[in-house]
Design a protein around this motif. Structure first.
Motif, short mmCIF file in Angstrom:
data_model
loop_
_atom_site.label_atom_id
_atom_site.label_comp_id
_atom_site.label_asym_id
_atom_site.label_seq_id
_atom_site.Cartn_x
_atom_site.Cartn_y
_atom_site.Cartn_z
N ARG A 143 3.78 -36.14 117.80
CA ARG A 143 4.58 -35.84 116.64
C ARG A 143 5.55 -34.59 118.09
O ARG A 143 6.92 -34.11 118.09
CB ARG A 143 5.05 -34.62 116.11
N ALA A 144 4.88 -33.62 119.47
CA ALA A 144 4.97 -33.38 120.32
C ALA A 144 6.55 -33.57 120.96
O ALA A 144 6.85 -32.53 121.48
CB ALA A 144 3.74 -32.58 121.01
N GLN A 145 6.25 -35.03 121.22
CA GLN A 145 7.62 -35.66 121.92
C GLN A 145 8.69 -35.00 121.38
O GLN A 145 10.07 -34.90 121.92
CB GLN A 145 7.45 -36.80 122.51
N PHE A 146 8.75 -35.12 119.93
CA PHE A 146 10.21 -34.69 120.25
C PHE A 146 10.96 -32.98 119.21
O PHE A 146 11.33 -33.08 118.72
CB PHE A 146 10.33 -35.10 118.19
N HIS A 147 9.52 -32.58 119.87
CA HIS A 147 9.77 -30.58 119.65
C HIS A 147 10.33 -30.42 121.38
O HIS A 147 9.32 -30.04 121.96
CB HIS A 147 8.32 -29.54 119.01
N ARG A 148 11.59 -30.07 121.62
CA ARG A 148 11.43 -29.96 123.50
C ARG A 148 11.01 -28.40 123.97
O ARG A 148 10.41 -27.38 123.13
CB ARG A 148 13.32 -29.88 123.30
N GLY A 149 10.62 -29.19 125.27
CA GLY A 149 9.58 -28.05 125.58
C GLY A 149 8.24 -27.60 125.30
O GLY A 149 7.34 -26.43 126.17
N ILE A 150 7.27 -28.51 124.89
CA ILE A 150 6.30 -28.03 124.36
C ILE A 150 5.01 -29.30 125.09
O ILE A 150 5.65 -30.27 124.70
CB ILE A 150 6.59 -28.56 123.05
N GLU A 151 4.51 -28.62 125.90
CA GLU A 151 3.66 -29.74 126.74
C GLU A 151 1.77 -29.56 125.54
O GLU A 151 1.38 -28.00 125.35
CB GLU A 151 3.09 -28.96 127.68
N LEU A 152 1.73 -30.28 124.91
CA LEU A 152 0.66 -30.52 124.55
C LEU A 152 -0.92 -31.58 125.00
O LEU A 152 -0.99 -32.56 125.13
CB LEU A 152 0.65 -31.05 123.05
N VAL A 153 -1.53 -30.19 125.25
CA VAL A 153 -2.99 -31.33 125.45
C VAL A 153 -4.40 -30.58 124.06
O VAL A 153 -4.48 -29.93 123.44
CB VAL A 153 -3.46 -29.80 126.74
N CYS A 154 -4.63 -31.32 123.46
CA CYS A 154 -5.85 -31.98 122.97
C CYS A 154 -7.05 -32.14 123.42
O CYS A 154 -7.66 -33.17 124.32
CB CYS A 154 -5.48 -33.27 121.95
N ILE A 155 -8.23 -31.12 123.34
CA ILE A 155 -9.48 -31.50 123.87
C ILE A 155 -10.26 -31.06 122.80
O ILE A 155 -10.67 -30.38 121.47
CB ILE A 155 -9.90 -30.44 124.98
N GLY A 156 -11.41 -31.95 122.82
CA GLY A 156 -12.49 -32.36 121.84
C GLY A 156 -13.55 -32.02 121.87
O GLY A 156 -14.10 -31.82 122.90
N ARG A 157 -14.88 -32.61 121.25
CA ARG A 157 -16.03 -32.89 121.83
C ARG A 157 -16.07 -33.98 123.04
O ARG A 157 -15.76 -34.84 123.38
CB ARG A 157 -17.22 -33.25 121.12
#
Ligand SMILES: NC(=O)c1ccc[n+]([C@@H]2O[C@H](COP(=O)([O-])OP(=O)(O)OC[C@H]3O[C@@H](n4cnc5c(N)ncnc54)[C@H](OP(=O)(O)O)[C@@H]3O)[C@@H](O)[C@H]2O)c1
Length: 294
Positions: free
Chosen positions: A19-33
């Motif tokens: 969904r991040a691509q639909f929210h302007r100005g948001i860069e998202l980084v997912c980090i897990g194990r």
């Protein structure tokens, strides 16, 4: 705005990434194990330093509700101590944190949907560990937001909708608990709500409140949800089965679920201008998507 999300394969982590691509100005980084491991708090600081986020969303958790009855220590490590450490570290970096919590902090005895002012009274290890996580985040970083959600379903990971479709592939009749009620919530809607809250934080410099409920509109029992899934699936050529209602006593589980954990999400809509979709409509769309994915 750069957002660090804990976990990569979970329903919410994947929905946030989608969904991040639909929210302007948001860069998202997912980090897990293994790079960020809730059971290894020493992994948190290096990740925060490397990513240097403007906001952390703690979407990772131990979510095995029954399993946790046999591993309480691990549950508290992941659901309470890890959020505590994340909250302290984000405070030291001067950044906000959003902690995701659960309807299972309530005992389920309310005759109406729970509001944020209602007193929690968790009845399971999962509920107690998540409530301890809320308290830990509250204590660890004043710049926080706690979002309680419920009955998350999505095209990602494991969830009840997928379980029903899979079960109906090999069985003509399914028995499903009809005396537990809650709000089925599309992970994409939860993600959109969290990203709306992140946008509010960015534009105003603070969160309007600290604790909110955000769940799908409308109340369902597991039985009603299962029936709806298969009523949508059958005419589309997907799996179909007869669904029969049973009581919780006929489906003994290690962790006793709340009888009514419906959440009132009005405050979230008032303060962030976002409301999750109606569970029937959102589940119908989800079933169509899952059938197309096959
Ligand atoms: N699912 C529900 O019905 C429901 C209901 C109410 C509240 N919630 C809350 O909503 C949030 C999101 O739930 P969800 O449905 O997305 O859960 P989920 O699909 O079960 O995903 C759990 C996530 O936690 C991560 N995780 C597990 N152990 C970890 C560890 N040791 N270190 C780092 N990450 C670890 C998983 O990592 P990997 O990426 O490595 O798999 C995964 O990303 C959670 O806080 C949950 O308590 C969920």
């Amino acid at each position: 705005m750069k957002i660090l999300v804990t976990g990569t394969e979970g329903q919410l982590a994947r929905a946030l990434a989608a969904r991040a691509q639909f929210h302007r100005g948001i860069e998202l980084v997912c980090i897990g194990r293994p790079n960020l491991d809730l059971e290894a708090p020493a992994t948190f600081a290096p990740v925060l330093k490397l990513i240097a986020p403007d906001l952390v969303v703690n979407a990772a958790a131990h979510t095995g509700v029954d399993q946790q009855e046999d591993e309480a220590e691990r549950a508290f490590t992941m659901n309470a101590e890890a959020p505590s450490a994340l909250a302290r570290l984000t405070r030291l970096s001067g950044i906000p944190i959003i902690q995701v919590s659960t309807d299972y902090v309530f005992d389920g005895r309310s005759a109406r949907p729970y509001v944020e002012a209602d007193l929690p009274n968790p009845q399971t290890v999962y509920g107690r560990s998540k409530l301890a996580g809320e308290d830990a985040v509250r204590d660890g970083n004043p710049d926080h937001l706690i979002v309680r959600t419920a009955w998350v379903v999505s095209r990602y990971g494991r969830n009840f909708v997928k379980t029903m479709l899979t079960a109906a592939q090999s069985r003509d009749r399914l028995t499903v608990v009809a005396d537990q009620f809650g709000n089925p919530t599309e992970a994409d809607d939860l993600a959109d709500g969290i990203l709306a809250a992140a946008n509010t934080r960015r534009s105003t410099g603070s969160f309007p409140g600290r604790l909110y409920h955000l769940a799908g509109q409308g109340r369902a029992s597991w039985y009603e949800l299962a029936r709806h899934v298969l009523e949508v699936s059958a005419p589309l050529g997907g799996p179909s089965a007869v669904v029969e209602p049973i009581s919780s006593s006929m489906w003994p589980a290690k962790a006793a679920r709340p009888a009514n954990s419906e959440l009132n999400s009005d405050a979230f809509q008032r303060d962030f201008g976002y409301r999750a979709g109606d569970w029937r409509a959102r589940t119908a769309t989800l079933v169509e998507t899952l059938l197309q994915d096959r």
